[in-house]
Scaffold this motif. Structure first.
Motif, PDB file in Angstrom:
ATOM      1  N   UNK A 170      38.955 -20.829   6.404  1.00 23.21           N
ATOM      2  CA  UNK A 170      39.764 -22.017   6.666  1.00 23.21           C
ATOM      3  C   UNK A 170      39.717 -22.394   8.141  1.00 23.21           C
ATOM      4  N   UNK A 171      39.835 -23.683   8.423  1.00 26.07           N
ATOM      5  CA  UNK A 171      39.800 -24.142   9.810  1.00 26.07           C
ATOM      6  C   UNK A 171      40.890 -23.498  10.654  1.00 26.07           C
ATOM      7  N   UNK A 172      42.016 -23.164  10.040  1.00 23.56           N
ATOM      8  CA  UNK A 172      43.132 -22.606  10.803  1.00 23.56           C
ATOM      9  C   UNK A 172      42.782 -21.262  11.435  1.00 23.56           C
ATOM     10  N   UNK A 173      41.716 -20.597  10.954  1.00 29.96           N
ATOM     11  CA  UNK A 173      41.319 -19.309  11.511  1.00 29.96           C
ATOM     12  C   UNK A 173      40.423 -19.461  12.732  1.00 29.96           C
ATOM     13  N   UNK A 174      39.993 -20.676  13.032  1.00 30.92           N
ATOM     14  CA  UNK A 174      39.047 -20.908  14.118  1.00 30.92           C
ATOM     15  C   UNK A 174      39.798 -21.259  15.401  1.00 30.92           C
ATOM     16  N   UNK A 175      39.487 -20.533  16.456  1.00 33.24           N
ATOM     17  CA  UNK A 175      40.082 -20.848  17.748  1.00 33.24           C
ATOM     18  C   UNK A 175      39.546 -22.195  18.242  1.00 33.24           C
ATOM     19  N   UNK A 176      40.338 -22.926  19.047  1.00 35.58           N
ATOM     20  CA  UNK A 176      39.865 -24.232  19.538  1.00 35.58           C
ATOM     21  C   UNK A 176      38.625 -24.096  20.423  1.00 35.58           C
ATOM     22  N   UNK A 177      37.690 -25.007  20.209  1.00 32.12           N
ATOM     23  CA  UNK A 177      36.503 -25.120  21.055  1.00 32.12           C
ATOM     24  C   UNK A 177      36.339 -26.580  21.462  1.00 32.12           C
ATOM     25  N   UNK A 178      35.685 -26.797  22.618  1.00 30.13           N
ATOM     26  CA  UNK A 178      35.598 -28.132  23.200  1.00 30.13           C
ATOM     27  C   UNK A 178      34.173 -28.432  23.663  1.00 30.13           C
ATOM     28  N   UNK A 179      33.716 -29.646  23.383  1.00 32.34           N
ATOM     29  CA  UNK A 179      32.456 -30.118  23.949  1.00 32.34           C
ATOM     30  C   UNK A 179      32.651 -30.427  25.425  1.00 32.34           C
ATOM     31  N   UNK A 180      31.680 -30.065  26.226  1.00 32.58           N
ATOM     32  CA  UNK A 180      31.659 -30.464  27.631  1.00 32.58           C
ATOM     33  C   UNK A 180      30.523 -31.466  27.794  1.00 32.58           C
ATOM     34  N   UNK A 181      30.881 -32.710  28.062  1.00 31.53           N
ATOM     35  CA  UNK A 181      29.910 -33.787  28.216  1.00 31.53           C
ATOM     36  C   UNK A 181      29.731 -34.043  29.710  1.00 31.53           C
ATOM     37  N   UNK A 182      28.601 -33.633  30.253  1.00 35.23           N
ATOM     38  CA  UNK A 182      28.354 -33.764  31.694  1.00 35.23           C
ATOM     39  C   UNK A 182      27.976 -35.201  31.997  1.00 35.23           C
ATOM     40  N   UNK A 183      28.728 -35.846  32.879  1.00 35.51           N
ATOM     41  CA  UNK A 183      28.513 -37.265  33.188  1.00 35.51           C
ATOM     42  C   UNK A 183      27.897 -37.495  34.561  1.00 35.51           C
ATOM     43  N   UNK A 184      28.057 -36.582  35.497  1.00 30.84           N
ATOM     44  CA  UNK A 184      27.460 -36.753  36.817  1.00 30.84           C
ATOM     45  C   UNK A 184      25.976 -36.403  36.754  1.00 30.84           C
ATOM     46  N   UNK A 185      25.228 -36.960  37.699  1.00 29.30           N
ATOM     47  CA  UNK A 185      23.786 -36.696  37.737  1.00 29.30           C
ATOM     48  C   UNK A 185      23.315 -36.666  39.182  1.00 29.30           C
ATOM     49  N   UNK A 186      22.212 -35.999  39.399  1.00 28.68           N
ATOM     50  CA  UNK A 186      21.586 -35.972  40.716  1.00 28.68           C
ATOM     51  C   UNK A 186      20.901 -37.306  40.983  1.00 28.68           C
ATOM     52  N   UNK A 187      20.310 -37.421  42.154  1.00 31.55           N
ATOM     53  CA  UNK A 187      19.411 -38.539  42.420  1.00 31.55           C
ATOM     54  C   UNK A 187      18.123 -38.311  41.621  1.00 31.55           C
ATOM     55  N   UNK A 188      17.266 -39.324  41.563  1.00 36.18           N
ATOM     56  CA  UNK A 188      16.010 -39.175  40.848  1.00 36.18           C
ATOM     57  C   UNK A 188      15.166 -38.076  41.492  1.00 36.18           C
ATOM     58  N   UNK A 189      14.495 -37.253  40.678  1.00 34.54           N
ATOM     59  CA  UNK A 189      13.590 -36.265  41.259  1.00 34.54           C
ATOM     60  C   UNK A 189      12.397 -36.936  41.922  1.00 34.54           C
ATOM     61  N   UNK A 190      11.674 -36.178  42.725  1.00 36.32           N
ATOM     62  CA  UNK A 190      10.507 -36.706  43.421  1.00 36.32           C
ATOM     63  C   UNK A 190       9.524 -37.296  42.420  1.00 36.32           C
ATOM     64  N   UNK A 191       9.110 -38.542  42.656  1.00 36.85           N
ATOM     65  CA  UNK A 191       8.196 -39.227  41.761  1.00 36.85           C
ATOM     66  C   UNK A 191       8.830 -39.669  40.461  1.00 36.85           C
ATOM     67  N   UNK A 192      10.170 -39.541  40.349  1.00 36.06           N
ATOM     68  CA  UNK A 192      10.842 -39.801  39.086  1.00 36.06           C
ATOM     69  C   UNK A 192      11.619 -41.093  39.016  1.00 36.06           C
ATOM     70  N   UNK A 193      11.585 -41.902  40.078  1.00 37.44           N
ATOM     71  CA  UNK A 193      12.257 -43.203  40.004  1.00 37.44           C
ATOM     72  C   UNK A 193      11.526 -44.078  38.986  1.00 37.44           C
ATOM     73  N   UNK A 194      12.263 -44.905  38.254  1.00 35.42           N
ATOM     74  CA  UNK A 194      11.598 -45.736  37.235  1.00 35.42           C
ATOM     75  C   UNK A 194      10.596 -46.694  37.868  1.00 35.42           C
ATOM     76  N   UNK A 195       9.463 -46.857  37.199  1.00 40.77           N
ATOM     77  CA  UNK A 195       8.450 -47.794  37.692  1.00 40.77           C
ATOM     78  C   UNK A 195       8.735 -49.204  37.182  1.00 40.77           C
TER      79      UNK A 195
END
Length: 257
Positions: A170-195
């Motif tokens: 049953x669901x009641x036996x499951x401890x709570x779990x949470x998705x972590x949605x990462x929203x921050x990002x680095x700058x474009x990698x070398x040679x990785x800017x969109x053409x």
């Protein structure tokens, strides 16, 4: 930050389970740039009730850019929200809820049930991730089919080839779990800017031969956790990695970049 190495795909599945998103935007086939594509971004938004019985929002099959833009505006109207075409929503976006299935009861601090997000325990959420809101979004998962076996062992059902014989807790036996949605990002990698960027569907085209998927210090924008832009690699600072390790987190590994 990444999952540890597992002995087999079966062990991976036994420990991490699977996270499924039922409602989504389809892909797009854009007549302006001739690109056909769809991403896998996970939204924190619950699917509006109006789309939950609509087969258009259960398929990844691409539609035209005009139809896609109309679907985006339709969803925005249900949410009473503004909508910038192909910016507010993107082809392939997944809505909540996320349904979690596992043939074992999860008992680790980290779970890796899909490639787009990771899942953490209530303990890890409280100790680490509640302080990172802004760089991440935190959304509960919804347990669906959960087995009674220990999540650190390989379920017998996987060995037997008859997972349909698994007993579900049953669901009641499951401890709570949470998705972590990462929203921050680095700058474009070398040679990785969109053409090029399509003026209609906003599709970014890259030169994969020149793109170096390596994180350099000058690409960092100051966040403790972020994605290496143009990839799904989750990068954390040394300080954050040490905090997670000192908390005794299980089922997570770190590799230098």
């Amino acid at each position: 930050m990444q999952p540890p190495e597992y002995g087999s795909d079966s062990q991976n599945l036994a420990i991490n389970g699977n996270l499924e998103y039922v409602y989504r935007f389809p892909g797009v086939s854009c007549n302006a740039c001739n690109a056909t594509y769809g991403g896998s971004r996970i939204l924190a938004l619950e699917a509006p009730p109006q789309i939950q019985n609509d087969p258009r929002f259960r398929s990844r099959w691409p539609v035209s850019e005009q139809e896609h833009a109309a679907m985006q505006q339709e969803v925005a109207s249900y949410l009473d929200a503004d909508c910038a075409a192909f910016e507010t929503f993107k082809p392939g976006d997944n809505f909540q809820p996320a349904y979690y299935d596992s043939q074992a009861v999860p008992n680790t601090d980290f779970l890796w049930p899909n490639i787009r997000s990771f899942v953490v325990s209530e303990r890890m959420k409280r100790i680490v991730f509640d302080e990172l809101v802004g760089d991440v979004e935190i959304v509960p998962i919804r347990p669906r089919k959960i087995g009674k076996r220990n999540g650190t062992a390989l379920p017998a059902a996987l060995d037997s080839g008859h997972p349909e014989n698994e007993i579900h807790a049953p669901e009641t036996l499951i401890e709570p779990y949470y998705q972590i949605l990462v929203r921050s990002a680095s700058d474009y990698p070398k040679g990785g800017a969109p053409i090029s960027v399509c003026p209609v569907c906003k599709h970014e085209a890259f030169n994969d031969e020149k793109r170096e998927l390596v994180m350099h210090e000058e690409m960092w924008r100051g966040q403790p956790i972020f994605l290496l832009r143009t990839t799904l690699y989750v990068i954390v600072t040394e300080a954050l990695a040490e905090k997670i390790q000192k908390a005794g987190a299980t089922n997570v590994d770190f590799a230098p970049v």
